[in-house]
Design a protein around this motif. Structure first.
Motif, PDB file in Angstrom:
ATOM      1  N   THR A  66       5.151 -60.240  13.624  1.00  0.00           N
ATOM      2  CA  THR A  66       4.939 -60.914  12.338  1.00  0.00           C
ATOM      3  C   THR A  66       4.279 -62.266  12.594  1.00  0.00           C
ATOM      4  OG1 THR A  66       6.000 -61.617  10.291  1.00  0.00           O
ATOM      5  CG2 THR A  66       7.234 -61.992  12.302  1.00  0.00           C
ATOM      6  N   LEU A  67       3.403 -62.635  11.693  1.00  0.00           N
ATOM      7  CA  LEU A  67       2.683 -63.901  11.840  1.00  0.00           C
ATOM      8  C   LEU A  67       3.500 -65.003  11.177  1.00  0.00           C
ATOM      9  CD1 LEU A  67       0.065 -65.307  12.787  1.00  0.00           C
ATOM     10  CD2 LEU A  67      -0.869 -64.833  10.510  1.00  0.00           C
ATOM     11  N   VAL A  68       3.947 -65.985  11.967  1.00  0.00           N
ATOM     12  CA  VAL A  68       4.831 -67.028  11.463  1.00  0.00           C
ATOM     13  C   VAL A  68       4.055 -68.287  11.105  1.00  0.00           C
ATOM     14  CG1 VAL A  68       6.698 -68.596  12.143  1.00  0.00           C
ATOM     15  CG2 VAL A  68       6.824 -66.154  12.710  1.00  0.00           C
ATOM     16  N   ALA A  69       3.101 -68.643  11.981  1.00  0.00           N
ATOM     17  CA  ALA A  69       2.414 -69.919  11.770  1.00  0.00           C
ATOM     18  C   ALA A  69       0.990 -69.853  12.287  1.00  0.00           C
ATOM     19  CB  ALA A  69       3.170 -71.039  12.477  1.00  0.00           C
ATOM     20  N   VAL A  70       0.142 -70.668  11.685  1.00  0.00           N
ATOM     21  CA  VAL A  70      -1.265 -70.740  12.055  1.00  0.00           C
ATOM     22  C   VAL A  70      -1.658 -72.210  12.200  1.00  0.00           C
ATOM     23  CG1 VAL A  70      -3.622 -70.144  11.400  1.00  0.00           C
ATOM     24  CG2 VAL A  70      -1.720 -68.678  10.678  1.00  0.00           C
ATOM     25  N   SER A  71      -2.399 -72.529  13.274  1.00  0.00           N
ATOM     26  CA  SER A  71      -2.941 -73.886  13.389  1.00  0.00           C
ATOM     27  C   SER A  71      -4.450 -73.825  13.545  1.00  0.00           C
ATOM     28  CB  SER A  71      -2.346 -74.623  14.602  1.00  0.00           C
ATOM     29  OG  SER A  71      -2.859 -74.074  15.808  1.00  0.00           O
ATOM     30  N   ASP A  72      -5.106 -74.902  13.149  1.00  0.00           N
ATOM     31  CA  ASP A  72      -6.550 -74.982  13.351  1.00  0.00           C
ATOM     32  C   ASP A  72      -6.959 -76.445  13.237  1.00  0.00           C
ATOM     33  OD1 ASP A  72      -8.984 -72.753  13.309  1.00  0.00           O
ATOM     34  OD2 ASP A  72      -9.602 -74.755  12.620  1.00  0.00           O
ATOM     35  N   VAL A  73      -7.979 -76.818  13.998  1.00  0.00           N
ATOM     36  CA  VAL A  73      -8.444 -78.212  13.877  1.00  0.00           C
ATOM     37  C   VAL A  73      -8.948 -78.479  12.460  1.00  0.00           C
ATOM     38  CG1 VAL A  73      -8.966 -78.525  16.324  1.00  0.00           C
ATOM     39  CG2 VAL A  73     -10.682 -77.515  14.799  1.00  0.00           C
ATOM     40  N   TYR A  74      -9.395 -77.447  11.803  1.00  0.00           N
ATOM     41  CA  TYR A  74      -9.785 -77.542  10.395  1.00  0.00           C
ATOM     42  C   TYR A  74      -8.607 -77.061   9.561  1.00  0.00           C
ATOM     43  CZ  TYR A  74     -12.391 -76.635   6.081  1.00  0.00           C
ATOM     44  OH  TYR A  74     -12.824 -76.599   4.772  1.00  0.00           O
ATOM     45  N   ARG A  75      -7.816 -77.998   9.107  1.00  0.00           N
ATOM     46  CA  ARG A  75      -6.551 -77.662   8.463  1.00  0.00           C
ATOM     47  C   ARG A  75      -6.678 -76.664   7.300  1.00  0.00           C
ATOM     48  NH1 ARG A  75      -0.922 -78.727   9.540  1.00  0.00           N
ATOM     49  NH2 ARG A  75       0.113 -78.135   7.600  1.00  0.00           N
ATOM     50  N   PRO A  76      -7.665 -76.829   6.409  1.00  0.00           N
ATOM     51  CA  PRO A  76      -7.753 -75.880   5.275  1.00  0.00           C
ATOM     52  C   PRO A  76      -7.940 -74.432   5.736  1.00  0.00           C
ATOM     53  CG  PRO A  76      -9.063 -77.841   4.832  1.00  0.00           C
ATOM     54  CD  PRO A  76      -8.636 -77.934   6.270  1.00  0.00           C
ATOM     55  N   CYS A  99      -4.595 -64.827  25.308  1.00  0.00           N
ATOM     56  CA  CYS A  99      -5.662 -65.812  25.184  1.00  0.00           C
ATOM     57  C   CYS A  99      -7.023 -65.125  25.170  1.00  0.00           C
ATOM     58  CB  CYS A  99      -5.589 -66.808  26.346  1.00  0.00           C
ATOM     59  SG  CYS A  99      -6.840 -68.116  26.258  1.00  0.00           S
ATOM     60  N   GLU A 100      -7.836 -65.557  24.227  1.00  0.00           N
ATOM     61  CA  GLU A 100      -9.211 -65.066  24.205  1.00  0.00           C
ATOM     62  C   GLU A 100      -9.929 -65.440  25.503  1.00  0.00           C
ATOM     63  OE1 GLU A 100     -11.573 -63.419  22.355  1.00  0.00           O
ATOM     64  OE2 GLU A 100      -9.779 -62.568  21.446  1.00  0.00           O
ATOM     65  N   LEU A 130      -0.393 -68.330  15.663  1.00  0.00           N
ATOM     66  CA  LEU A 130      -1.819 -68.130  15.931  1.00  0.00           C
ATOM     67  C   LEU A 130      -2.500 -69.491  16.040  1.00  0.00           C
ATOM     68  CD1 LEU A 130      -4.420 -66.375  16.025  1.00  0.00           C
ATOM     69  CD2 LEU A 130      -4.401 -66.430  13.527  1.00  0.00           C
ATOM     70  N   LEU A 131      -3.124 -69.740  17.179  1.00  0.00           N
ATOM     71  CA  LEU A 131      -3.839 -71.000  17.377  1.00  0.00           C
ATOM     72  C   LEU A 131      -5.329 -70.742  17.187  1.00  0.00           C
ATOM     73  CD1 LEU A 131      -1.950 -72.247  20.611  1.00  0.00           C
ATOM     74  CD2 LEU A 131      -1.199 -72.239  18.210  1.00  0.00           C
ATOM     75  N   GLY A 132      -5.871 -71.173  16.091  1.00  0.00           N
ATOM     76  CA  GLY A 132      -7.285 -70.943  15.800  1.00  0.00           C
ATOM     77  C   GLY A 132      -7.431 -69.978  14.631  1.00  0.00           C
ATOM     78  N   ALA A 133      -8.062 -70.448  13.553  1.00  0.00           N
ATOM     79  CA  ALA A 133      -8.171 -69.633  12.342  1.00  0.00           C
ATOM     80  C   ALA A 133      -9.622 -69.304  12.024  1.00  0.00           C
ATOM     81  CB  ALA A 133      -7.515 -70.372  11.165  1.00  0.00           C
ATOM     82  N   GLY A 134     -10.467 -69.304  13.045  1.00  0.00           N
ATOM     83  CA  GLY A 134     -11.870 -68.953  12.842  1.00  0.00           C
ATOM     84  C   GLY A 134     -12.053 -67.451  12.708  1.00  0.00           C
ATOM     85  N   ARG A 135     -13.288 -67.015  12.915  1.00  0.00           N
ATOM     86  CA  ARG A 135     -13.622 -65.613  12.691  1.00  0.00           C
ATOM     87  C   ARG A 135     -12.755 -64.670  13.513  1.00  0.00           C
ATOM     88  NH1 ARG A 135     -19.686 -63.591  13.717  1.00  0.00           N
ATOM     89  NH2 ARG A 135     -19.129 -64.477  15.727  1.00  0.00           N
ATOM     90  N   ILE A 136     -12.599 -64.978  14.800  1.00  0.00           N
ATOM     91  CA  ILE A 136     -11.837 -64.062  15.641  1.00  0.00           C
ATOM     92  C   ILE A 136     -10.345 -64.230  15.401  1.00  0.00           C
ATOM     93  CG2 ILE A 136     -11.697 -65.585  17.681  1.00  0.00           C
ATOM     94  CD1 ILE A 136     -12.394 -61.812  17.638  1.00  0.00           C
ATOM     95  N   GLY A 137      -9.935 -65.449  15.023  1.00  0.00           N
ATOM     96  CA  GLY A 137      -8.536 -65.663  14.676  1.00  0.00           C
ATOM     97  C   GLY A 137      -8.139 -64.839  13.458  1.00  0.00           C
ATOM     98  N   ALA A 168      -6.889 -68.510  20.031  1.00  0.00           N
ATOM     99  CA  ALA A 168      -8.207 -68.128  19.548  1.00  0.00           C
ATOM    100  C   ALA A 168      -8.997 -69.372  19.183  1.00  0.00           C
ATOM    101  CB  ALA A 168      -8.066 -67.191  18.346  1.00  0.00           C
ATOM    102  N   THR A 169      -8.804 -70.395  19.982  1.00  0.00           N
ATOM    103  CA  THR A 169      -9.492 -71.679  19.774  1.00  0.00           C
ATOM    104  C   THR A 169     -10.775 -71.710  20.605  1.00  0.00           C
ATOM    105  OG1 THR A 169      -8.166 -72.529  21.574  1.00  0.00           O
ATOM    106  CG2 THR A 169      -7.320 -72.894  19.358  1.00  0.00           C
ATOM    107  N   SER A 170     -11.439 -72.861  20.618  1.00  0.00           N
ATOM    108  CA  SER A 170     -12.687 -72.944  21.390  1.00  0.00           C
ATOM    109  C   SER A 170     -12.365 -72.911  22.886  1.00  0.00           C
ATOM    110  CB  SER A 170     -13.446 -74.215  21.027  1.00  0.00           C
ATOM    111  OG  SER A 170     -12.667 -75.341  21.364  1.00  0.00           O
ATOM    112  N   THR A 171     -13.340 -72.445  23.672  1.00  0.00           N
ATOM    113  CA  THR A 171     -13.117 -72.170  25.092  1.00  0.00           C
ATOM    114  C   THR A 171     -12.588 -73.386  25.844  1.00  0.00           C
ATOM    115  OG1 THR A 171     -14.808 -70.459  25.140  1.00  0.00           O
ATOM    116  CG2 THR A 171     -14.313 -71.532  27.234  1.00  0.00           C
ATOM    117  N   ASP A 172     -13.056 -74.565  25.494  1.00  0.00           N
ATOM    118  CA  ASP A 172     -12.678 -75.742  26.283  1.00  0.00           C
ATOM    119  C   ASP A 172     -11.209 -76.111  26.166  1.00  0.00           C
ATOM    120  OD1 ASP A 172     -12.860 -76.486  23.677  1.00  0.00           O
ATOM    121  OD2 ASP A 172     -14.112 -78.242  24.017  1.00  0.00           O
TER     122      ASP A 172
END
Lengths: 339, 339, 339, 339
Positions: free
Chosen positions: A27-37, A90-91, A6-13, A68-72
């Motif tokens: 199954t969900l294996v890994a998650v990335s986000d520009v905001y690591r926490p 892709c969203e 999953l790329l993007g851990a915000g609200r929709i992520g 599920a990252t930002s549009t850009d």
């Protein structure tokens, strides 16, 4: 078992994470986000790992990614993920730039990897039931489509400024809904819009209230109404007049309680916003993606669908500015998946 | 052209006068009332004459009378009018005394003149449509009937005292509706009632809130709910569960406007009271009476129907007092018109 | 984190397992079932262990058990679990025997352990919203309650024979709903019932269609209608007339699509049966149990509530047989939790 | 007592005759029609005389005329009747030619006689209630209006050919409704239309399906949808989004019966066509005309309103042909009565 990054851990992520983990075949294996926490917290909740996007794309054990990252970042990530051999959900939207989106399509197509666009509303049980009724011929030939799509409240002007404008940011869902229900793309787009909800939105160069009329090659017509403000909640309705009847998909309400007093008869409001209204749709969307990958079912939405909606948004933006009708000349093959 | 005398120029008499005059096959010839100026005003408005009841009954040119006088005069007037050769449409109830009503039936039957009871609700477009659906078999066999019948506000206690009580005055309409929809009379009546709306009603020996359960020879069940107070308006609903479906006749609303705000979704209230709700029913009732006399159509309601409803009211009154079920043993022929 | 053992891995046990595992404050530790492979499959899905009931009750690490076994084991398991120091959430009914249920209450009370009865409908968002409206005084004083509760289709006669009869098996939910909404127990119960849906049900000594009238000490009235067959789906509605208005909780529909054709205007049916309709209620029920144990919130339903409903079912069964009203004289303290 | 001459004894003339005769403050004196026997039959029914139009206009005892003749005579008759000193209620439209209508206004204005246009929908209880709610500020500032107006079936092509086209013949009602609800005239008109219901209509140079977008000086927007065919009946709905809520006026249904079966939940269709739907509106319209003349109340609609709607129809006709937006520059005073 489909292994998913999953790329993007915000609200929709977070919504997608629940569906990925809850689906019996993924199954969900890994998650990335520009905001690591954020990535770490979400990963922990579902027994996945927080990684960088690069690590996820480089991992051969991961079959698919959900963007599920930002549009850009969408175009780039679609290109990188397909190049890395991943299937992609892709969203929306593909991009704010139509030409960039088309380049993305060209690149992704070469990889042959499946790319599905997250037009979640197609999976809403109400709209899906309406579409099925059309396909069964229950209203004959569809002739006049009307889409009402109002948000409960406008976003901050700071968001408006980077959103690409109402037609690309908000009405793009309705353009796709029109393509979904009419089964083809329109040939002309006429748009009017104004900023009567919030003058700040107008000052930022955008509109908050708009009506778009679409005409089709065979004379059929669609009209889409958008407002950034419906104080009673998220208003998401469709009606479609056909030669043998009318179909309406009405709002879902918060509950079924009706109170009759001397004041009148009071019912519940529509469910508040898209997370409430479309929660079942997101789960069905994910299941459709899994079914396409695992069972070989057809992808219900494609990158081409994303580009079609984006082209309509661009045309509407232009029409609203110039006051003129804008013709669309999209190659037929672009819409084969929209039918 | 049916020549009609109207006995009683009160509120309900005025409604009937409009329908008599407006019907293309009937004309209002004369009006009587104990309050002579009332008869005169009404007669003048429709080009009729104010006369005494005796004069109307003695006039051989008058074909039919509509009895809209106070309840305590109904039996006498039915007997006198039929003896004078008139066809009769009489407001419900026949009488507050079941034995007196039966004597009236015996007398009137000997004259052979048609007597129709004014059970206006059978002619309400909604209930009539529901009945027609039952007759077309659209819900299979009707099994469980539920009638909700609430008045907007209780009448003055002075009226309560001479009304014969809730079961004879108010629920009698619902007893007839049950006979109409179930097509036969019940075999037992169970009633509970209390005065929770207004203790003065209890002090006057009556109830203002009541539930009656009716059982039928073949095991079918009906339940009737009455309240003297529904602050939101006249609540008149029926639902009927059958082996193949459910039929509901819902309230008519004052208008179709719906307002959605932050408070919720507000619709109009039910039409206020019986004059508003049943205005179309009164016109259809009169047309049915004219059709029976002029075309030889069957009378849709009979004096026997009036007696059946009255017997049920008497049984319910007894059951509410004793707490026991009351058996009804009405001769089958009494209900042949109720089917 | 609340550690939970699930007793019973059948259809309803599986629903509970999802909620136990999905709740952020509870975890499913162990599952038992008389059919061992069922327990194993369910345990594996949620990372729990399949054990015997005895092992679960003997495990000091387990805080609470959810009893989802067959009715005839409920009393025993409540007694054993509370004696073992567990908190208990038990599916309704407590027992088919009122005296056995009272003995269970006596035993369990001595342990001081919390026992909550699974009256899931109290947690349905619609009924809960209706109750909240009553509590806010939005319809003044509640006076006349009506509960409509129809199943889509009757169960097999083999089930009917061991079910304890319609009043204990099906209407028990509605008795509890009446207690929930009226805030106290009734003083008399009057029931009529018949087997018009399926004569085999009658031959087995039970009824399939029934109406029960409840009266309260202050003159208020409630009426409950049950049928084992509503071909259009699970019909679960409540309406409550108060001194200042009416509240209705209507059915949830499968979707919001409306189709208008020459035939009429067609909407979706109610959601099919209790699993579809009450899925959100089961999750809310579990959350309420967790909140009571973890936060110290009040238990929303008690063993006393289960006994009250059972006493009403027993009274209704007797009334339907004898044709007489049955008085209830339940000690006030028994119902303190029903308010 | 207002003495009235009725010009035109066709279908709509007959509706007006009932209202003229039934109103307590007006009486029908004379009827004219190019088909003399039609005038005679209608006159006889209401105790009036059949005369020529010239005789009616020449009769000083007649206070007012109701013009219910064919459209091509409206301007002439308004001019002649006002010149003869009559008050006029004229069916819409004023004329098919905008310049002719303006000339009529100029002539009629000089006489100072009141001329009211028969925009009956303003008097529909539902739309009137919606308007009153707007005026009470219940949805704040109205921002986005949507009018749905579908006929049950297209008229014969022979009628289409002389009708002036959909925008002048059918949508003219909706243009007036927009003026009524928005309280001012729009500044631009955009129309699209096609003949997808019946190609014969297209061959006759008209459209049968159309969408018009209106924009207002302050940025507000209205959209009107028309179709000549809605097989389920006359579809007449309005919705208006405001800053504080949404108002909807929904269809009136033939009855309130709902039937639930295995097929779904079936309700009644909308009332069939304009005579059924707008019967109460015609009576209220006449009462408003009488009130204006007798009580000195303001005329609720004016000849200017008729011209405004006609100007919008002309602009829409042009826009649909050219594909371009058409600007309206109507003098403010022209719309003072539309507010």
């Amino acid at each position: 078992m489909l292994k998913v990054g999953l790329l993007g851990a915000g609200r929709i992520g977070q919504v997608h994470a629940v569906n990925i983990a809850g689906n019996p075949r993924s199954t969900l294996v890994a998650v990335s986000d520009v905001y690591r926490p954020g990535a770490e917290a979400l990963a922990e909740k579902f027994g996945a790992e927080a990684r960088t996007t690069e690590e996820i794309l480089a991992d051969p054990a991961i079959d698919a990614v959900l963007v599920a990252t930002s549009t850009d970042t969408h175009s780039d990530l679609i290109e990188q993920a397909t190049a890395a051999g991943k299937a992609v959900l892709c969203e929306k939207p593909v991009d704010l730039s139509l030409s960039r989106a088309k380049a993305c399509l060209a690149q992704a197509s070469m990889t042959g990897r499946p790319v599905m666009m997250g037009f979640n509303r197609r999976f809403d049980p109400n709209f899906a039931t309406l579409k099925a009724s059309v396909q069964r011929g229950e209203i004959g030939k569809p002739e006049l489509l009307s889409i009402t799509s109002f948000d409960p409240a406008p976003p901050p002007v700071s968001y408006i400024k980077v959103s690409g404008g109402l037609f690309r940011d908000m009405m793009i869902h309705d353009f796709d809904m029109a393509n979904f229900l009419m089964g083809e793309a329109p040939v002309t787009v006429r748009a009017v819009g104004s900023s009567i909800v919030d003058p700040e939105i107008g000052a930022a160069g955008d509109v908050d209230t708009a009506v778009v009329t679409l005409t089709y090659a065979d004379g059929r017509i669609a009209v889409i109404k958008n407002s950034r403000r419906a104080v009673y909640g998220y208003d998401q309705r469709v009606e479609l007049l056909g030669s043998e009847g009318l179909l309406q998909a009405q709002n879902m309400l918060e509950n079924t309680v009706v109170r009759s007093t001397t004041q009148g008869v009071m019912s519940a409001k529509p469910t508040y916003f898209f997370l409430e209204r479309y929660m079942p749709a997101y789960a069905a969307e994910w299941e459709a993606f899994v079914a396409a990958l695992v069972d070989g079912a057809a992808l219900p939405t494609s990158l081409e669908d994303g580009i079609a909606a984006l082209a309509m948004a661009e045309a509407a933006t232009e029409s609203a500015k110039t006051g003129q009708a804008v013709s669309l000349d999209l190659h037929e093959e672009l819409y084969q998946r929209a039918v």
